[in-house]
Design a protein around this motif. Structure first.
Motif, PDB file in Angstrom:
ATOM      1  N   ALA A 110      -5.266  16.419 -11.444  1.00 14.55           N
ATOM      2  CA  ALA A 110      -5.833  17.474 -10.138  1.00 14.55           C
ATOM      3  C   ALA A 110      -5.272  17.182  -8.876  1.00 14.55           C
ATOM      4  N   CYS A 111      -4.627  16.094  -8.694  1.00 18.33           N
ATOM      5  CA  CYS A 111      -4.182  15.547  -7.396  1.00 18.33           C
ATOM      6  C   CYS A 111      -2.904  15.985  -7.012  1.00 18.33           C
ATOM      7  N   ALA A 112      -2.731  16.880  -6.012  1.00 17.72           N
ATOM      8  CA  ALA A 112      -1.343  17.517  -5.531  1.00 17.72           C
ATOM      9  C   ALA A 112      -0.491  16.302  -5.098  1.00 17.72           C
ATOM     10  N   VAL A 113      -1.072  15.272  -4.536  1.00 13.91           N
ATOM     11  CA  VAL A 113      -0.046  14.218  -3.761  1.00 13.91           C
ATOM     12  C   VAL A 113       0.442  13.181  -4.760  1.00 13.91           C
ATOM     13  N   ARG A 114       1.691  13.072  -4.625  1.00 15.81           N
ATOM     14  CA  ARG A 114       2.357  12.261  -5.552  1.00 15.81           C
ATOM     15  C   ARG A 114       3.244  11.036  -4.847  1.00 15.81           C
ATOM     16  N   PRO A 115       3.338  10.022  -5.617  1.00 15.95           N
ATOM     17  CA  PRO A 115       3.718   8.491  -4.702  1.00 15.95           C
ATOM     18  C   PRO A 115       5.289   8.990  -4.325  1.00 15.95           C
ATOM     19  N   VAL A 116       5.748   8.163  -3.324  1.00  6.13           N
ATOM     20  CA  VAL A 116       7.205   8.291  -2.678  1.00  6.13           C
ATOM     21  C   VAL A 116       7.957   7.363  -3.212  1.00  6.13           C
ATOM     22  N   HIS A 117       8.882   7.636  -3.748  1.00  2.77           N
ATOM     23  CA  HIS A 117      10.025   6.574  -4.132  1.00  2.77           C
ATOM     24  C   HIS A 117      10.849   6.240  -2.965  1.00  2.77           C
ATOM     25  N   VAL A 118      10.456   5.046  -2.329  1.00  2.00           N
ATOM     26  CA  VAL A 118      11.223   4.543  -1.063  1.00  2.00           C
ATOM     27  C   VAL A 118      12.519   3.886  -1.740  1.00  2.00           C
ATOM     28  N   THR A 119      13.402   4.404  -1.148  1.00  2.00           N
ATOM     29  CA  THR A 119      15.021   4.066  -1.526  1.00  2.00           C
ATOM     30  C   THR A 119      15.598   3.603  -0.286  1.00  2.00           C
ATOM     31  N   LEU A 128       5.852   8.024   5.435  1.00  2.00           N
ATOM     32  CA  LEU A 128       4.727   7.072   5.593  1.00  2.00           C
ATOM     33  C   LEU A 128       4.505   7.021   6.842  1.00  2.00           C
ATOM     34  N   GLN A 129       2.954   6.569   7.296  1.00  2.00           N
ATOM     35  CA  GLN A 129       2.866   6.257   8.595  1.00  2.00           C
ATOM     36  C   GLN A 129       2.978   4.992   9.057  1.00  2.00           C
ATOM     37  N   ALA A 130       3.522   4.456   9.990  1.00  2.00           N
ATOM     38  CA  ALA A 130       3.854   3.119  10.405  1.00  2.00           C
ATOM     39  C   ALA A 130       2.540   2.729  11.057  1.00  2.00           C
ATOM     40  N   GLY A 131       2.131   1.364  10.444  1.00  2.52           N
ATOM     41  CA  GLY A 131       0.705   0.823  10.963  1.00  2.52           C
ATOM     42  C   GLY A 131      -0.110   0.835   9.833  1.00  2.52           C
ATOM     43  N   PRO A 132      -0.693   1.985   9.426  1.00  6.37           N
ATOM     44  CA  PRO A 132      -1.554   1.934   8.420  1.00  6.37           C
ATOM     45  C   PRO A 132      -1.248   1.420   7.141  1.00  6.37           C
ATOM     46  N   THR A 133      -2.303   1.116   6.100  1.00 10.82           N
ATOM     47  CA  THR A 133      -2.098   0.723   4.968  1.00 10.82           C
ATOM     48  C   THR A 133      -1.873   1.699   3.751  1.00 10.82           C
ATOM     49  N   GLU A 149      -0.363   8.785   1.437  1.00 11.01           N
ATOM     50  CA  GLU A 149      -1.853   8.843   2.275  1.00 11.01           C
ATOM     51  C   GLU A 149      -2.135   7.273   2.397  1.00 11.01           C
ATOM     52  N   PRO A 150      -2.462   7.214   3.825  1.00  9.73           N
ATOM     53  CA  PRO A 150      -2.923   5.868   4.268  1.00  9.73           C
ATOM     54  C   PRO A 150      -4.393   5.597   3.969  1.00  9.73           C
ATOM     55  N   PHE A 151      -4.489   4.101   4.045  1.00  5.77           N
ATOM     56  CA  PHE A 151      -6.278   3.858   3.872  1.00  5.77           C
ATOM     57  C   PHE A 151      -6.504   3.097   5.234  1.00  5.77           C
ATOM     58  N   THR A 152      -7.596   2.976   5.647  1.00  6.03           N
ATOM     59  CA  THR A 152      -7.811   2.176   6.749  1.00  6.03           C
ATOM     60  C   THR A 152      -7.611   0.575   6.715  1.00  6.03           C
ATOM     61  N   LEU A 153      -7.501  -0.223   7.775  1.00  5.38           N
ATOM     62  CA  LEU A 153      -7.690  -1.572   7.677  1.00  5.38           C
ATOM     63  C   LEU A 153      -8.850  -2.163   7.035  1.00  5.38           C
ATOM     64  N   ARG A 184       5.771  -4.602 -11.707  1.00  3.14           N
ATOM     65  CA  ARG A 184       6.273  -5.909 -11.673  1.00  3.14           C
ATOM     66  C   ARG A 184       5.434  -6.614 -10.320  1.00  3.14           C
ATOM     67  N   ALA A 185       5.028  -5.650  -9.526  1.00  2.00           N
ATOM     68  CA  ALA A 185       3.945  -5.980  -8.427  1.00  2.00           C
ATOM     69  C   ALA A 185       3.313  -4.895  -8.024  1.00  2.00           C
ATOM     70  N   ALA A 186       2.164  -5.124  -7.204  1.00  3.11           N
ATOM     71  CA  ALA A 186       1.208  -3.765  -6.983  1.00  3.11           C
ATOM     72  C   ALA A 186       0.505  -4.570  -5.810  1.00  3.11           C
ATOM     73  N   GLY A 187      -0.148  -3.738  -4.817  1.00  3.25           N
ATOM     74  CA  GLY A 187      -0.871  -4.050  -3.872  1.00  3.25           C
ATOM     75  C   GLY A 187      -0.996  -3.176  -2.668  1.00  3.25           C
ATOM     76  N   GLU A 188      -0.838  -3.566  -1.595  1.00  2.52           N
ATOM     77  CA  GLU A 188      -0.967  -2.793  -0.287  1.00  2.52           C
ATOM     78  C   GLU A 188       0.030  -3.146   0.755  1.00  2.52           C
ATOM     79  N   LEU A 189       0.428  -2.265   1.492  1.00  7.47           N
ATOM     80  CA  LEU A 189       1.509  -2.674   2.467  1.00  7.47           C
ATOM     81  C   LEU A 189       1.497  -1.691   3.456  1.00  7.47           C
ATOM     82  N   SER A 190       1.957  -2.168   4.636  1.00  7.88           N
ATOM     83  CA  SER A 190       2.104  -1.660   5.925  1.00  7.88           C
ATOM     84  C   SER A 190       3.707  -1.799   6.590  1.00  7.88           C
TER      85      SER A 190
END
Length: 244
Positions: A110-119, A128-133, A149-153, A184-190
């Motif tokens: 149901a979600c229209a947003v998809r992950p970005v393959h950062v190459t 992506l927004q610089a700064g947010p998570t 879509e970012p999350f808050t700190l 192989r890894a997962a988490g949060e980044l800024s």
């Protein structure tokens, strides 16, 4: 060597806030982690603009050590495991297909947003927004996939609330790899800075995949391949394996 307010007002301001929060909530509280993370983001943003600032660079290293120490003593509470370690050299983790389909299948469709393959850095700073998570995974093909879509700190430090929605859907790490459910890894980044001179702050906080600390090496290798980074430009905070 001490860092005085005369040397940089930003350092003095964070030292003041850190002291107040530590006195109220405790030196190893989540509130202090929140302040330290905010400080690290601010300092790395300044450092990306002026790499010659030795005092800021020194404080960045100190803050990184302080955050990791608090992660080490905090850990994660084990609330049930739906993942398995397929391989530890190199690390490969798989999420349970039946659980994913039952809990997230309909939400993901149901979600229209998809992950970005950062190459590359240009792709990252455009999408992506610089700064947010942002939440990310490194999939089984070593692709860096990031939710745009970012999350808050606060959500990054204290945890994303159950009713958090993006485009009407709660976003979790397995939704970034719905076909194979392997990472192989997962988490949060800024990301901070810009495409030509950037820095990355990341962690291994994923309650679904529970990546072991060794995944940090995988992420660092991938980040160096994607961005114009040196080891000094990257913070990766690991989380101890869940306690029962």
């Amino acid at each position: 060597m001490g860092l005085s307010s005369a040397e940089h007002p930003l350092l003095a301001r964070y030292a003041e806030v850190r002291s107040e929060v530590s006195a109220q909530y405790g030196p190893d509280s989540q509130a202090v982690v929140f302040i330290l993370y905010e400080e690290l983001l601010s300092l790395r943003t300044v450092l990306a603009q002026d790499r010659s600032n030795r005092r800021i660079a020194e404080r960045v290293r100190d803050v990184s050590v302080e955050i990791q120490r608090r992660y080490d003593i905090g850990g994660m509470v084990d609330k049930g495991r739906h993942h398995r370690l397929i391989s530890d050299r190199p690390v490969l983790i798989e999420y349970d297909r039946a659980v994913f389909d039952r809990m997230y299948g309909n939400l993901r469709r149901a979600c229209a947003v998809r992950p970005v393959h950062v190459t590359g850095a240009a792709v990252a700073f455009e999408a992506l927004q610089a700064g947010p998570t942002h939440i990310y995974v490194v999939d089984d093909s070593y692709r860096l996939l990031v939710w745009p879509e970012p999350f808050t700190l606060a959500e990054m430090v204290f945890g994303r609330t159950p009713d958090r929605r993006v485009d009407g859907t709660r976003v979790v790490h397995p939704m970034l790899v719905p076909e194979r459910l392997r990472v192989r890894a997962a988490g949060e980044l800024s990301i901070v800075g810009g495409p030509d001179d950037c820095m990355v702050i990341a962690n291994m906080k994923s309650g679904h995949f529970r990546p072991p600390p060794s995944c940090a090496d995988v992420l660092r290798d991938v980040l160096r391949g994607v961005f114009p980074l040196t080891d000094e430009d990257i913070d990766v905070f690991t989380v101890p394996q869940p306690r029962a």
